[in-house]
Design an enzyme around this catalytic site. Structure first.
Site, PDB file in Angstrom:
ATOM      1  N   LYS A   9     -18.180 -44.285 -57.020  1.00 39.47           N
ATOM      2  CA  LYS A   9     -17.783 -45.170 -55.929  1.00 39.47           C
ATOM      3  C   LYS A   9     -18.865 -45.232 -54.838  1.00 39.47           C
ATOM      4  CE  LYS A   9     -12.856 -44.308 -56.772  1.00 39.47           C
ATOM      5  NZ  LYS A   9     -11.530 -44.144 -56.134  1.00 39.47           N
ATOM      6  N   TYR A  49      -8.351 -53.400 -59.290  1.00 37.53           N
ATOM      7  CA  TYR A  49      -7.224 -52.547 -58.896  1.00 37.53           C
ATOM      8  C   TYR A  49      -5.908 -53.325 -58.815  1.00 37.53           C
ATOM      9  CZ  TYR A  49     -10.118 -48.428 -57.747  1.00 37.53           C
ATOM     10  OH  TYR A  49     -10.937 -47.331 -57.799  1.00 37.53           O
ATOM     11  N   PHE A  57      -2.144 -48.891 -49.716  1.00 36.62           N
ATOM     12  CA  PHE A  57      -3.582 -48.644 -49.584  1.00 36.62           C
ATOM     13  C   PHE A  57      -4.451 -49.703 -50.274  1.00 36.62           C
ATOM     14  CE2 PHE A  57      -1.939 -46.002 -53.102  1.00 36.62           C
ATOM     15  CZ  PHE A  57      -2.715 -46.446 -54.175  1.00 36.62           C
ATOM     16  N   ARG A  85     -10.921 -37.107 -66.604  1.00 34.97           N
ATOM     17  CA  ARG A  85      -9.985 -36.837 -65.497  1.00 34.97           C
ATOM     18  C   ARG A  85      -9.993 -35.363 -65.102  1.00 34.97           C
ATOM     19  NH1 ARG A  85      -7.097 -40.934 -63.886  1.00 34.97           N
ATOM     20  NH2 ARG A  85      -5.274 -39.765 -63.200  1.00 34.97           N
ATOM     21  N   THR A  91      -6.678 -36.771 -57.791  1.00 32.88           N
ATOM     22  CA  THR A  91      -7.025 -37.913 -56.931  1.00 32.88           C
ATOM     23  C   THR A  91      -7.269 -37.474 -55.491  1.00 32.88           C
ATOM     24  OG1 THR A  91      -5.625 -39.277 -58.338  1.00 32.88           O
ATOM     25  CG2 THR A  91      -6.245 -40.214 -56.217  1.00 32.88           C
ATOM     26  N   ARG A 102     -14.296 -33.959 -57.430  1.00 34.92           N
ATOM     27  CA  ARG A 102     -13.634 -34.319 -56.169  1.00 34.92           C
ATOM     28  C   ARG A 102     -13.495 -33.107 -55.240  1.00 34.92           C
ATOM     29  NH1 ARG A 102      -9.452 -38.272 -59.302  1.00 34.92           N
ATOM     30  NH2 ARG A 102     -10.508 -40.263 -58.919  1.00 34.92           N
ATOM     31  N   ASN A 112     -12.973 -40.777 -52.724  1.00 37.28           N
ATOM     32  CA  ASN A 112     -12.887 -39.645 -53.661  1.00 37.28           C
ATOM     33  C   ASN A 112     -13.938 -39.710 -54.774  1.00 37.28           C
ATOM     34  OD1 ASN A 112     -11.754 -41.690 -55.157  1.00 37.28           O
ATOM     35  ND2 ASN A 112      -9.875 -40.580 -55.691  1.00 37.28           N
ATOM     36  N   HIS A 115     -14.026 -42.691 -60.118  1.00 35.83           N
ATOM     37  CA  HIS A 115     -12.818 -43.222 -60.754  1.00 35.83           C
ATOM     38  C   HIS A 115     -12.906 -42.986 -62.254  1.00 35.83           C
ATOM     39  CE1 HIS A 115      -9.691 -46.061 -62.040  1.00 35.83           C
ATOM     40  NE2 HIS A 115     -10.561 -46.424 -62.964  1.00 35.83           N
ATOM     41  N   GLU A 126      -9.984 -51.997 -68.150  1.00 36.68           N
ATOM     42  CA  GLU A 126     -11.103 -51.707 -67.252  1.00 36.68           C
ATOM     43  C   GLU A 126     -12.478 -51.848 -67.922  1.00 36.68           C
ATOM     44  OE1 GLU A 126     -10.245 -47.861 -65.544  1.00 36.68           O
ATOM     45  OE2 GLU A 126      -8.522 -48.646 -64.432  1.00 36.68           O
TER      46      GLU A 126
END
Ligand code: CMP
Length: 137
Positions: A9, A49, A57, A85, A91, A102, A112, A115, A126
């Site tokens: 990100k 998203y 959010f 993950r 998250t 993270r 964070n 993704h 995605e």
């Protein structure tokens, strides 16, 4: 073999940890099957998203995700979705296990760093959002 979509990100790119994030995936036996740096428009981020469009959010998340360049990549390997993950951590960095990306680098639940697709169904939306079949090797 499974494929998943990961994004470094804008906060990860700004913190100069692109190499560090990729290294953590590669050293766990995952392979980068496609990779590029892009800057999303607000509309691009909103489309990506879209599943979160009713969440409080959504506006701030899509604003953040379009504020600077991101690195998008397809990651391949056995159980790649779960492995990515695990390497990323929870998250919310407050809940992320020590040694995860993270826990080590994220400042809060929105900023964070990284993704990763949360399911096969998400990955199948995605991955083609950013990559054509010809770009995945
Ligand atoms: P990501 O894995 O990219 O998937 C959706 C993103 O929404 C998530 O990481 C966070 O960046 C963000 N997010 C999830 N929950 C919240 C929340 N409660 N407040 C702000 N951002 C959130």
């Amino acid at each position: 073999m499974e494929r998943t979509l990961s994004i470094i990100k804008p906060d990860g790119v700004k913190k100069n940890i692109i190499g560090e994030v990729i290294k953590r995936f590669e050293e766990k036996g995952l392979r980068i099957a496609a990779l590029k740096m892009i800057k999303m428009s607000r509309e691009d981020a909103k489309g990506f998203y879209i599943v979160h469009k009713e969440r409080p959010f959504y506006e701030s998340l899509t604003s953040f995700m379009s504020e600077g360049p991101v690195v998008v990549m397809v990651i391949e390997g056995e159980s790649a979705i779960t492995k990515v993950r695990e390497i990323m951590g929870a998250t919310n960095p407050k809940d992320a296990a020590p040694g995860t990306i993270r826990a080590d680098f994220a400042s809060d639940i929105e900023h964070n760093i990284v993704h990763g697709s949360d399911s096969k169904e998400s990955a199948s939306y995605e991955i083609p959002y950013f990559f054509s079949a010809l770009e995945i090797k």
